[in-house]
Design a protein around this motif. Structure first.
Motif, short mmCIF file in Angstrom:
data_model
loop_
_atom_site.label_atom_id
_atom_site.label_comp_id
_atom_site.label_asym_id
_atom_site.label_seq_id
_atom_site.Cartn_x
_atom_site.Cartn_y
_atom_site.Cartn_z
N ARG A 115 2.55 -42.91 -3.65
CA ARG A 115 3.97 -42.95 -3.29
C ARG A 115 4.77 -41.81 -3.94
N ILE A 119 6.82 -38.65 -2.14
CA ILE A 119 8.25 -38.39 -2.37
C ILE A 119 8.43 -36.94 -2.82
N SER A 131 15.10 -36.13 -1.72
CA SER A 131 14.01 -37.08 -1.50
C SER A 131 13.91 -37.87 -2.80
N SER A 133 13.34 -41.73 -4.95
CA SER A 133 12.76 -43.08 -4.93
C SER A 133 13.88 -44.07 -4.62
N VAL A 151 11.57 -44.61 -0.12
CA VAL A 151 12.13 -43.27 -0.33
C VAL A 151 13.43 -43.15 0.46
#
Ligand SMILES: [Zn+2]
Length: 219
Positions: A115, A119, A131, A133, A151
């Motif tokens: 993940r 991102i 971009s 979290s 995201v």
């Protein structure tokens, strides 16, 4: 105002003209001339008029006149395999005449694996301004974490974000695309027909403060 004088009245319009006609062009000028005439009539009858917007508007097309789109679902399908990520756009209404469901904001659910890497990789895509979290993005943009993807993405001034090429019906877009949703569309006017005395110098006014301005300061 001639029949009865309300204590407060909230009036809103759609942003159709602003999507289709840039500031200073004939149709836009005609529209604001018309609006100005209406406002003058309210002013003449003693109303305090306060004006603001829910967002700005920017041109979002490339040199060829076509919408300048990053199709995120296609990008993520390409990186991760089909259907592993899910892109959600805030503008998804089937009425596509304004913007073809294309704006500068998107969120996406990503597989847990890699993940952070995804991102980061999205951050380096040309035309991506942010971009973040879920946690970072929700803190920065005051969004609810329980209904936001893994995201948060914002595209740069003249770019928009889409899902897949096949999901966007652009046939109803007759004029070059103008849209909103990015940081580039955050600044909005806040106008009042009466001076607002006594507002703290350091106060950062936002559009919803228009009620406070009109009711408590304008005189
Ligand atoms: Zn709009």
């Amino acid at each position: 105002m001639d029949e009865f004088q309300p204590d407060i009245m909230y009036l809103s319009t759609t942003d159709y003209i602003q999507h289709k006609h840039a500031p200073g062009t004939p149709v836009a000028n005609d529209f604001y001339t018309m609006l100005d005439r209406y406002l003058a009539q309210l002013d003449a009858r003693g109303a305090v008029i306060a004006l603001t917007a829910d967002h700005g508007m920017k041109s979002k097309f490339a040199e060829d006149g076509q919408p300048d789109v990053i199709y995120l679902q296609d990008v993520l399908d390409d990186w991760l395999g089909a259907g592993k990520a899910r892109v959600i756009l805030p503008i998804t209404d089937p009425y596509v005449v304004h913007h073809g469901a294309l704006g500068s904001f998107a969120t996406a659910y990503l597989p847990e694996e890699h993940r952070e890497d995804i991102i980061d990789r999205l951050k380096s895509l040309e035309g991506i301004e942010k971009s973040l979290s879920r946690k970072e993005g929700c803190a920065e943009f005051e969004l609810p974490e329980d209904r936001t993807g893994d995201v948060i993405l914002v595209s740069s001034t003249h770019k928009v974000l889409g899902t897949s090429v096949s999901k966007h019906d652009l046939s109803a877009l007759k004029e070059p695309l103008r849209s909103h949703g990015g940081i580039s569309e955050q600044r909005v006017p806040l106008l009042c027909t009466k001076p607002a005395h006594g507002v703290d110098d350091g106060r950062r006014l936002r559009n919803f403060d228009i009620f406070d301005m009109a009711l408590n300061f304008a005189q």
